[in-house]
Design a protein around this motif. Structure first.
Motif, PDB file in Angstrom:
ATOM      1  N   PRO A  42     -24.538 -30.288   7.410  1.00 11.81           N
ATOM      2  CA  PRO A  42     -25.216 -31.173   6.445  1.00 11.81           C
ATOM      3  C   PRO A  42     -26.322 -30.468   5.652  1.00 11.81           C
ATOM      4  O   PRO A  42     -26.535 -30.774   4.472  1.00 11.81           O
ATOM      5  N   THR A  43     -27.014 -29.509   6.252  1.00  9.41           N
ATOM      6  CA  THR A  43     -28.032 -28.739   5.525  1.00  9.41           C
ATOM      7  C   THR A  43     -27.386 -27.926   4.408  1.00  9.41           C
ATOM      8  O   THR A  43     -27.869 -27.895   3.267  1.00  9.41           O
ATOM      9  N   ILE A  44     -26.274 -27.269   4.723  1.00 11.21           N
ATOM     10  CA  ILE A  44     -25.561 -26.457   3.726  1.00 11.21           C
ATOM     11  C   ILE A  44     -25.029 -27.360   2.613  1.00 11.21           C
ATOM     12  O   ILE A  44     -25.178 -27.066   1.426  1.00 11.21           O
ATOM     13  N   ALA A  45     -24.431 -28.493   2.989  1.00 10.72           N
ATOM     14  CA  ALA A  45     -23.843 -29.404   1.998  1.00 10.72           C
ATOM     15  C   ALA A  45     -24.921 -29.964   1.073  1.00 10.72           C
ATOM     16  O   ALA A  45     -24.723 -30.076  -0.143  1.00 10.72           O
ATOM     17  N   ARG A  46     -26.083 -30.283   1.628  1.00 15.51           N
ATOM     18  CA  ARG A  46     -27.190 -30.816   0.824  1.00 15.51           C
ATOM     19  C   ARG A  46     -27.647 -29.787  -0.209  1.00 15.51           C
ATOM     20  O   ARG A  46     -27.926 -30.109  -1.360  1.00 15.51           O
ATOM     21  N   ARG A  47     -27.700 -28.520   0.228  1.00 13.08           N
ATOM     22  CA  ARG A  47     -28.106 -27.457  -0.703  1.00 13.08           C
ATOM     23  C   ARG A  47     -27.073 -27.249  -1.801  1.00 13.08           C
ATOM     24  O   ARG A  47     -27.416 -27.083  -2.976  1.00 13.08           O
ATOM     25  N   LEU A  48     -25.786 -27.238  -1.420  1.00 13.86           N
ATOM     26  CA  LEU A  48     -24.730 -27.076  -2.424  1.00 13.86           C
ATOM     27  C   LEU A  48     -24.817 -28.186  -3.463  1.00 13.86           C
ATOM     28  O   LEU A  48     -24.739 -27.942  -4.672  1.00 13.86           O
ATOM     29  N   ASP A  49     -24.993 -29.415  -3.002  1.00  8.21           N
ATOM     30  CA  ASP A  49     -25.019 -30.550  -3.914  1.00  8.21           C
ATOM     31  C   ASP A  49     -26.227 -30.477  -4.856  1.00  8.21           C
ATOM     32  O   ASP A  49     -26.118 -30.736  -6.052  1.00  8.21           O
ATOM     33  N   ALA A  50     -27.385 -30.109  -4.309  1.00 10.28           N
ATOM     34  CA  ALA A  50     -28.612 -30.061  -5.117  1.00 10.28           C
ATOM     35  C   ALA A  50     -28.498 -29.032  -6.240  1.00 10.28           C
ATOM     36  O   ALA A  50     -28.857 -29.298  -7.391  1.00 10.28           O
ATOM     37  N   VAL A  51     -27.978 -27.850  -5.928  1.00 11.20           N
ATOM     38  CA  VAL A  51     -27.953 -26.797  -6.946  1.00 11.20           C
ATOM     39  C   VAL A  51     -26.773 -26.945  -7.907  1.00 11.20           C
ATOM     40  O   VAL A  51     -26.854 -26.518  -9.056  1.00 11.20           O
ATOM     41  N   ALA A  52     -25.693 -27.586  -7.431  1.00 17.79           N
ATOM     42  CA  ALA A  52     -24.599 -27.895  -8.360  1.00 17.79           C
ATOM     43  C   ALA A  52     -25.114 -28.896  -9.391  1.00 17.79           C
ATOM     44  O   ALA A  52     -24.897 -28.741 -10.597  1.00 17.79           O
ATOM     45  N   TYR A  53     -25.841 -29.908  -8.947  1.00 13.59           N
ATOM     46  CA  TYR A  53     -26.436 -30.916  -9.832  1.00 13.59           C
ATOM     47  C   TYR A  53     -27.406 -30.282 -10.821  1.00 13.59           C
ATOM     48  O   TYR A  53     -27.380 -30.575 -12.022  1.00 13.59           O
ATOM     49  N   ALA A  54     -28.280 -29.389 -10.327  1.00 13.14           N
ATOM     50  CA  ALA A  54     -29.363 -28.848 -11.161  1.00 13.14           C
ATOM     51  C   ALA A  54     -28.919 -27.638 -11.980  1.00 13.14           C
ATOM     52  O   ALA A  54     -29.734 -26.983 -12.613  1.00 13.14           O
TER      53      ALA A  54
END
Lengths: 332, 332
Positions: free
Chosen positions: B159-171
């Protein structure tokens, strides 16, 4: 194309543009290839500060010093010289690809109709970027996921920069701020702090490194709530730790995560219950997928629990848990 | 402390641990300092693949080859040798600070009671990391803000990795994926793609570089929707472009943003209306603050318009627009 006779046929390279990353700028941190590229060049083009870093290597060559705001001009000058059959080294501090000359140069080359098959060869010589050299001077802050964000709004709208700061502060990255402040731009770092404080502890470690590995090197360790009081300028890089980063004995360290798997506090290498060396954590992808599928909870509830998007959770609830191979894996 | 007589007094260094980043691994991309550190060392410790990269430099020295999963062991062995007064080079490919040995080594040293004043000196020798060398081989993908994320879930919960992927894909960051896939971990890259496709065009350029600057170098350019079909392994780095990244003539380039300020498409260096060289964009911090304050719109409405948190917008609406200095600034 009606090429005049003095133009070399396709495939034969005459001129060359080398985009050379100097690393931090001290001679001992130059790569052998960067040194050889400078030696090979007829012409050296760069910002005056970077030229000064390699002054002893450029004697007898044509040296074109440019100011900060003339990046496109530097690329155009390089192209003109290369068209005359010269070898040109465009030098950058750090890595030529990281906020460096590689991007503007390819933009200018494409605009001019250059292709990799044309008579001008292009080589990029990688170097350690400011975030690597700053990290090396303060300890081991980049041992986990990190980002680089430039606070300069000369070419990037502020909402784009703010959105990026907020996303990575939320997702707990270690963050390196490039171009954090100048004589003119003083508020950007204050805004960055404001955004980080929405998500991070005010006592999060921060390191500020100015002119790393150069005679005027200055290192300051501080915390997120105090970082705007530090001496920050055009030659500074600001490293903000993640929620696990700590400072001990004047060194800034981000743990890799061994404590998630090993009973390290006992000075032992024993794995914790349910964990195996060379295998994913029990909270790794497979274990986590199996756990949420078995939980009986709805996607909305799991999304709140794991702070992940509900549609992603919904997709994972539908997916088959992948089989896990037997081969041991890199521990990083 | 009752130090026996053969222990040197505080301040006198006897042993030394050098954390050496080799860069991509070819000799010509070694820095002078990395080469000298290896020459100076009595003992070389590292993963067997990295030892092989510098085989010609380690003759006559004690060489300790470790497997991938023995990072803490490598640090412990280094400490034992240094305590005997030896100089030890712990070698990593890329940069020793980026997912490298610097973190685990400091963790082991602190655990053992080491301090920077003790008799063992520690030096970190920075090098170009995999993201720099991969970028250099494919063009100029890192000319704007970027992140590094490891897809290994051996020490980090998914979940930590997935949260990071999602945040930087968005930004809209350019993203380098380290440890993207192994014989055992094959689904993580599929999940990363799933998360990126929530925010990015399926045709977003992706570069996959394996063993860059080594004899088995392999470069593949593809797109986000096809990247899981590519040949990706333990020695690959995956670079995903941002929304402006393009591939032209087999080169991957992320524009720096000159088109936001200059009429570049006309081949001219004229600034667009309302923009000035060496100054922030009209949509930079000051211009944007003034514009939203003058807009008469509410925070909620502006938050939706700029995709920024409402409380941040509310704070900016209250803040004084900072005065802007006159000094020209770096164009990056």
């Amino acid at each position: 194309m009606n090429a005049p006779e003095h133009i070399a046929p396709a495939g034969v390279k005459t001129g060359k543009i080398m985009l050379v990353g100097l690393g931090p700028g001290s001679n001992e941190h130059l790569t052998a290839r960067a040194r050889a590229a400078i030696a090979e060049a007829d012409t050296i083009i760069g910002y005056v500060t970077y030229i000064r870093l390699v002054a002893d290597l450029v004697e007898g060559k044509e040296v074109i010093k440019k100011s900060m705001t003339e990046e496109l001009d530097r690329a155009i000058e390089a192209l003109e010289r290369a068209r005359q059959g010269k070898k040109v080294a465009l030098i950058s501090s750090g890595d030529a690809g990281v906020y460096g000359m590689a991007g503007p140069t390819f933009e200018v080359l494409f605009q001019a109709g250059w292709t990799p098959d044309s008579e001008i060869e292009v080589e990029i010589v990688p170097g350690a970027s400011a975030l690597n050299t700053c990290a090396a001077l303060v300890g081991a802050p980049l041992t986990h996921d990190f980002c680089a964000i430039s606070l300069s709004d000369l070419l990037t709208p502020w909402p784009t920069i703010a959105r990026r700061l907020d996303a990575v502060a939320y997702a707990d990255f270690v963050v390196a701020l490039y171009n954090p402040k100048s004589g003119r731009r003083t508020q950007q770092i204050v805004e960055a702090q404001r955004i980080f404080l929405r998500h991070r502890d005010p006592k999060t470690p921060v390191a500020i490194v100015k002119s790393g590995y150069r005679p005027k090197q200055r290192i300051e360790l501080t915390t997120l709530d105090k970082m705007t009081e530090a001496d920050i300028g055009m030659l500074s890089t600001v490293l903000i730790g993640n929620s696990n980063t700590f400072i001990q004995h004047g060194l800034m360290v981000t743990p890799r995560g061994y404590a998630n798997k090993y009973a390290v506090e006992e000075g032992e290498r024993n794995t914790k219950d349910g964990e195996q060396a060379g295998r994913s954590l029990s909270s790794g992808l497979n274990g986590w997928m199996a756990a949420i599928q078995a939980s009986g909870k709805r996607a909305a509830e799991l999304a709140a629990e794991y702070r992940l998007p509900e549609d992603y959770i919904a997709a994972v609830l539908q997916a088959e848990v992948p089989p896990e191979g037997e081969e041991a894996d890199i521990e990083s």
